[in-house]
Design a protein around this motif. Structure first.
Motif, PDB file in Angstrom:
ATOM      1  N   ILE B  14       0.862  -1.167   0.000  1.00 45.69           N
ATOM      2  CA  ILE B  14       0.000   0.000   0.000  1.00 45.69           C
ATOM      3  C   ILE B  14       0.907   1.228   0.000  1.00 45.69           C
ATOM      4  O   ILE B  14       1.706   1.395   0.922  1.00 45.69           O
ATOM      5  CB  ILE B  14      -0.897   0.036   1.256  1.00 45.69           C
ATOM      6  N   PRO B  32     -18.926  11.793  11.547  1.00 44.07           N
ATOM      7  CA  PRO B  32     -17.651  11.811  12.290  1.00 44.07           C
ATOM      8  C   PRO B  32     -17.432  10.567  13.160  1.00 44.07           C
ATOM      9  O   PRO B  32     -16.290  10.183  13.406  1.00 44.07           O
ATOM     10  CB  PRO B  32     -17.756  13.060  13.159  1.00 44.07           C
ATOM     11  N   SER B  33     -18.493   9.922  13.582  1.00 41.25           N
ATOM     12  CA  SER B  33     -18.325   8.749  14.454  1.00 41.25           C
ATOM     13  C   SER B  33     -17.544   7.637  13.762  1.00 41.25           C
ATOM     14  O   SER B  33     -16.912   6.805  14.419  1.00 41.25           O
ATOM     15  CB  SER B  33     -19.701   8.222  14.882  1.00 41.25           C
ATOM     16  N   ALA B  35     -14.787   7.722  12.384  1.00 40.62           N
ATOM     17  CA  ALA B  35     -13.355   7.794  12.700  1.00 40.62           C
ATOM     18  C   ALA B  35     -13.011   7.065  13.990  1.00 40.62           C
ATOM     19  O   ALA B  35     -11.856   6.751  14.241  1.00 40.62           O
ATOM     20  CB  ALA B  35     -12.916   9.254  12.804  1.00 40.62           C
ATOM     21  N   SER B  36     -14.025   6.790  14.813  1.00 42.62           N
ATOM     22  CA  SER B  36     -13.705   6.197  16.113  1.00 42.62           C
ATOM     23  C   SER B  36     -13.706   4.673  16.091  1.00 42.62           C
ATOM     24  O   SER B  36     -13.565   4.032  17.132  1.00 42.62           O
ATOM     25  CB  SER B  36     -14.679   6.716  17.174  1.00 42.62           C
ATOM     26  N   CYS B  37     -13.855   4.088  14.916  1.00 43.15           N
ATOM     27  CA  CYS B  37     -13.842   2.614  14.801  1.00 43.15           C
ATOM     28  C   CYS B  37     -12.551   2.038  15.373  1.00 43.15           C
ATOM     29  O   CYS B  37     -11.470   2.557  15.135  1.00 43.15           O
ATOM     30  CB  CYS B  37     -13.974   2.217  13.329  1.00 43.15           C
ATOM     31  N   ILE B  38     -12.664   0.977  16.151  1.00 47.84           N
ATOM     32  CA  ILE B  38     -11.471   0.305  16.694  1.00 47.84           C
ATOM     33  C   ILE B  38     -11.337  -1.118  16.151  1.00 47.84           C
ATOM     34  O   ILE B  38     -10.654  -1.954  16.726  1.00 47.84           O
ATOM     35  CB  ILE B  38     -11.480   0.295  18.242  1.00 47.84           C
ATOM     36  N   SER B  39     -12.007  -1.379  15.049  1.00 49.63           N
ATOM     37  CA  SER B  39     -11.867  -2.666  14.360  1.00 49.63           C
ATOM     38  C   SER B  39     -12.154  -3.861  15.265  1.00 49.63           C
ATOM     39  O   SER B  39     -11.464  -4.873  15.182  1.00 49.63           O
ATOM     40  CB  SER B  39     -10.464  -2.803  13.745  1.00 49.63           C
ATOM     41  N   ARG B  58     -16.637  -4.419   8.919  1.00 46.60           N
ATOM     42  CA  ARG B  58     -15.477  -3.975   9.716  1.00 46.60           C
ATOM     43  C   ARG B  58     -14.338  -3.566   8.787  1.00 46.60           C
ATOM     44  O   ARG B  58     -13.686  -2.551   8.987  1.00 46.60           O
ATOM     45  CB  ARG B  58     -15.025  -5.119  10.645  1.00 46.60           C
ATOM     46  N   VAL B  62     -10.959   0.055   6.839  1.00 46.47           N
ATOM     47  CA  VAL B  62      -9.583  -0.087   6.366  1.00 46.47           C
ATOM     48  C   VAL B  62      -9.525   0.099   4.855  1.00 46.47           C
ATOM     49  O   VAL B  62      -8.682   0.826   4.323  1.00 46.47           O
ATOM     50  CB  VAL B  62      -9.042  -1.483   6.763  1.00 46.47           C
ATOM     51  N   ARG B  65      -9.813   3.706   3.719  1.00 43.70           N
ATOM     52  CA  ARG B  65      -8.587   4.466   4.010  1.00 43.70           C
ATOM     53  C   ARG B  65      -7.465   4.095   3.053  1.00 43.70           C
ATOM     54  O   ARG B  65      -6.600   4.901   2.744  1.00 43.70           O
ATOM     55  CB  ARG B  65      -8.127   4.214   5.445  1.00 43.70           C
ATOM     56  N   LEU B  66      -7.456   2.831   2.605  1.00 45.81           N
ATOM     57  CA  LEU B  66      -6.367   2.365   1.755  1.00 45.81           C
ATOM     58  C   LEU B  66      -6.702   2.443   0.267  1.00 45.81           C
ATOM     59  O   LEU B  66      -5.912   2.048  -0.578  1.00 45.81           O
ATOM     60  CB  LEU B  66      -5.993   0.928   2.130  1.00 45.81           C
ATOM     61  N   GLU B  68      -9.063   0.813  -1.530  1.00 51.46           N
ATOM     62  CA  GLU B  68      -9.442  -0.419  -2.239  1.00 51.46           C
ATOM     63  C   GLU B  68     -10.899  -0.308  -2.702  1.00 51.46           C
ATOM     64  O   GLU B  68     -11.771  -1.066  -2.270  1.00 51.46           O
ATOM     65  CB  GLU B  68      -9.237  -1.628  -1.316  1.00 51.46           C
ATOM     66  N   ARG B  91     -18.717   1.737  19.861  1.00 52.90           N
ATOM     67  CA  ARG B  91     -18.386   3.149  19.697  1.00 52.90           C
ATOM     68  C   ARG B  91     -19.586   3.973  19.245  1.00 52.90           C
ATOM     69  O   ARG B  91     -19.464   5.167  19.001  1.00 52.90           O
ATOM     70  CB  ARG B  91     -17.241   3.307  18.678  1.00 52.90           C
ATOM     71  N   GLY B  92     -20.706   3.306  19.053  1.00 53.91           N
ATOM     72  CA  GLY B  92     -21.898   4.042  18.653  1.00 53.91           C
ATOM     73  C   GLY B  92     -21.838   4.632  17.262  1.00 53.91           C
ATOM     74  O   GLY B  92     -22.403   5.704  16.998  1.00 53.91           O
TER      75      GLY B  92
END
Lengths: 344, 113, 360
Positions: B14, B32-33, B35-39, B58, B62, B65-66, B68, B91-92
């Motif tokens: 990548i 905006p929520s 961005a708070s994903c923690i996978s 999920r 990723v 952001r990458l 794909e 995370r709601g």
């Protein structure tokens, strides 16, 4: 003969001395540096409140004066000798021999030397810095730029540098680097809203009060991007940027990224003096040279040698919050130990 | 195949210098929520589509952001918008809105694929 | 702006990795492939050490391959390769020598691995002693030291610099020549403490380049493997994978406009030289500005050039990428008519020039 000699004038030693004084016990602090405050004097701000670290150091300086506690600065402890009557003689870089009924080791920690992670090029590439260097930049620089003068379009933080790493012999987690990375990433985004910030982590350990909230804020409010993967190497590009290699483990693909500055979140190590102190008064310390308390839950300020106590990060990496609480509990342990003697 | 019987391989790496960030910016701006994903993967665990197809909500974070985008395009319509993922997300995150934003973003933004 | 490795040597971070390198009374262990691809390199090593520097090096006709290619391609067992290496130690012992100089990086890695194994598992050593005795009636002492031959040249680099006829300075510009150094993976990646400078900033070739006036290019894919990988290139259909590794390196070094590539490993020298041709044929791409490719030299060839040897005696015409551009920059005179002649002056067949990689 003084009741307590405290080795180390960082916040652990200072807090122990102040609490002891409140209990009516006199102590003396031996500090190897030229001023008190320990590593905190090098820090800019403290998580999770973002308060100024200097302010806390000043508070302690005032407290020490108020409690009229004697501090010997520029005094390095060389050896401790236990006497037949159970008291101690302490030999230092000064000519006089200090005598005390009890000793509190508050030797603190040393910052991991990032040069040991050769693949990150610290001290080779000017724009690879440590979290401690960044704190210094925050404290002294008005405008934030890379050391070479580059504008910061992109900054990468690397977590766990010198921690959880077989290769440097440190298996333990330094615990505070994660939240330091989050704190510093937020600060960069606040100072430079155009700068993209990426944190490369293995696990994020947001264990402390307010830490998780900071992490979420970093993601949601400040747009800090967290990439799960450990950086394997850093090299400099033709344009003077830094290219780092990692895996985005959630995408299961290798990543190449160019950044203008890399911040290595360096861990905490036991200071060299721990093994010297440990040997000379026969106290137990672990492979990483942190001092092992008698009972990790019940008496974490008491060492395996009678009359020798331990306070703060001499036992493990601790936050300021944890250090101060530990220092207070150690002071209580010392006071409990001395009471019967004084009552005799 | 050329005269050698082999050829150079495309890189799997990548390269952050070439990623189109329009879609992620668009989603984070409007939801905006996200961005708070923690996978954590609880969304995928509960997802009806993930049980039967390659749709993995999920992984969307990723993948976006990458860059794909092709894979996202192929899978995005498998979502049945049942909303179970929203119920479980620690995370709601408004995942339904995320899906809608992805669909809209893919058709309205000029994305470099 | 061009940034170079000077910042590295400024800090001398590699200094913590030093090793004892014997450079006299050596038992020489040859590579099995170098004489084919870089035919003068091993000869030059012996010639320079014996004739130029007056060292005692024994080139033993009884010495064989270490079987490393077979080992790394899963056709030779570890016990077998240990016994082959034990035989070489026996030959060294019979010759009355105690130090080994090993020509191949794969062999060097294996000798190191075997010695390391025996240190930690002495019962393995006893087993191998038994195997060797049963097979050959030979017995052996362990060497006092083993070094790669690039270590040996590194340890003699200043002596060589004093005898230098040519330096690595561009005669036209007066500036240092810019060199990419590529270290074979098995030189120090397996045992960082056994390589000069360690694994991250190896100094063995960089030290030669700097001693002789050149400048080392520090480029992002410097540590990337050339892609040799043994089993990976042995099957033709897999070679694209191998080649793509070299390509990654070429792409990364291209912007630095290096004058040459210096290597210390047989496979790397071969691949970095020959893949430039293959990539040029497949993609029509070369990684220099003139369509000629970047010359790839072994450290013995470079030593030979520095000491003033005739480039054709060093076998540079046998490379895929031709070296005239470098010779011109170093101010080395050569006779183009003698490029393809034998030692008696007879004309040899001239290779056909490929389409995309211009041969001078």
């Amino acid at each position: 003969m003084i009741d307590v000699i405290i080795i180390g004038g960082g916040i652990a030693g200072l807090e122990t001395a102040c609490t002891l004084h409140t209990q009516g016990i006199e102590s003396l602090i031996l500090e190897k540096e030229k001023e008190i405050g320990g590593k905190l004097t090098q820090w800019d701000s403290l998580f999770p409140s973002n308060r100024n670290a200097k302010e806390l150091v000043e508070t302690y300086k005032d407290e020490i004066q108020k409690h009229t506690i004697t501090v010997y600065v520029n005094t390095k402890v060389i050896a401790i000798k236990k006497q037949n009557d159970g008291t101690f003689e302490i030999f230092t870089s000064r000519e006089i021999v200090f005598k005390a009924k009890t000793i509190v080791i508050a030797s603190g920690y040393s910052i991991f030397n990032a040069e040991r992670k050769e693949e990150y090029g610290y001290a080779i590439y000017p724009n690879v810095i440590t979290s401690a260097d960044l704190e210094h930049m925050f404290a002294t620089k008005k405008e934030l730029k890379a050391p070479s003068g580059r504008t910061l379009e992109r900054v990468a933080f690397i977590h766990c540098v010198g921690s959880r790493d077989e290769k440097v012999g440190n298996h333990y987690c330094s615990r505070l680097c994660c939240v330091t990375g989050v704190k510093q990433a937020i600060k960069i985004r606040q100072m430079l809203p155009e700068t993209h910030v990426f944190n490369f982590y293995m696990d994020l350990r947001m264990y402390g009060l307010g830490f998780e909230e900071m992490y979420r804020e970093a993601q949601e409010k400040h747009g800090v991007q967290f990439i799960r993967g450990r950086v394997s190497e850093i090299a400099q590009t033709n344009e003077g940027r830094l290219q780092l290699k990692a895996e985005d483990t959630l995408a299961a693909r290798p990543v190449r990224m160019q950044v203008d500055m890399v911040v290595l979140l360096v861990g905490m190590e036991a200071p060299e003096c721990n093994s010297i102190l440990g040997k000379s008064c026969n106290i137990q310390y672990n492979a990483a040279q942190f001092i092992v308390p008698q009972d990790i839950h019940y008496s974490s300020g008491i060492t395996s040698a009678e009359g020798v106590f331990v306070s703060g990060t001499s036992i493990a990496p601790l936050s300021v919050f944890d250090t101060i609480n530990h220092a207070r509990s150690t002071a209580l342990a010392v006071s409990n130990f001395l009471m019967p003697i004084q009552n005799e | 195949m050329n005269k050698f019987g082999f050829s150079t391989h495309a890189s799997r790496v990548i390269d952050y210098e070439t990623i189109d960030t329009k879609l992620i910016s668009y989603i984070v701006e409007n939801e905006p929520s996200f961005a708070s994903c923690i996978s954590c993967g609880s969304c995928t665990a509960t997802c009806s589509a993930a049980n039967l197809t390659y749709f993995n909500i999920r992984r969307l974070n990723v993948q976006i952001r990458l860059g794909e985008f092709e894979e996202i395009q192929q899978e995005i319509d498998k979502c049945m918008l049942c909303g179970k993922c929203m119920l479980v997300c620690p995370r709601g995150i408004n995942t339904r809105n995320v899906i809608m934003l992805i669909k809209r973003g893919l058709t309205t933004l000029e994305i470099k694929k | 702006m061009i940034l170079i490795m000077k910042t590295i040597t400024k800090k001398q971070s590699w200094n913590s990795y030093q090793k004892e390198i014997a450079n006299d009374n050596l038992y020489y262990a040859r590579s099995c492939i170098r004489q084919n691809f870089f035919p003068a390199s091993e000869h030059m090593f012996l010639h320079i050490l014996q004739k130029e520097l007056g060292k005692n090096v024994f080139d033993d006709p009884n010495h064989t391959t270490c079987t490393g290619i077979g080992y790394h391609a899963d056709v030779v067992l570890f016990d077998t390769i240990q016994t082959v290496i034990a035989r070489h130690f026996a030959l060294m012992t019979e010759a009355g020598l105690e130090h080994m100089a090993i020509s191949c990086v794969t062999s060097f890695g294996l000798y190191t691995e075997v010695l390391h194994t025996w240190e930690h598992y002495p019962e393995q050593l006893e087993k191998i002693r038994d195997f060797l005795y049963k097979a050959t009636k030979k017995e052996f002492n362990l060497p006092k030291s083993i070094a790669h031959t690039s270590d040996v040249i590194y340890s003699l680099r200043d002596e060589i610099a004093q005898k230098a006829q040519h330096t690595l300075i561009n005669k036209h510009t007066g500036k240092p020549l810019r060199a990419v150094e590529h270290i074979g993976c098995h030189y120090a990646k397996m045992f960082p403490s056994k390589g000069v400078g360690g694994a991250e900033f190896p100094q063995v070739l960089a030290g030669m380049i700097e001693s002789w006036g050149g400048e080392v290019v520090d480029y992002p894919e410097r540590r990337h493997c050339c892609g040799f990988g043994f089993r990976n290139y042995l099957v033709q259909a897999n070679r694209g994978y191998s080649m793509s590794n070299s390509k990654k390196k070429f792409e990364s070094m291209e912007v630095y406009k290096p004058d040459f590539i210096l290597t210390n490993c047989p496979g790397c020298s071969m691949f970095m030289d020959k893949w430039q041709y293959t990539i040029a044929e497949i993609d029509g791409k070369t990684y220099d500005s003139y369509g000629k490719g970047i010359p790839v030299l072994t450290y013995e060839e470079l030593t030979g050039l520095v000491l003033g040897y005739n480039p054709w005696d060093l076998g540079l015409q046998m490379h895929q990428v031709q070296s005239e551009s470098l010779l011109d920059k170093m101010g080395i005179s050569y006779d183009p008519h003698l490029k393809y002649t034998d030692k008696h002056g007879n004309q040899l067949p001239k290779p056909v020039s490929p389409l995309h990689l211009t041969q001078t």
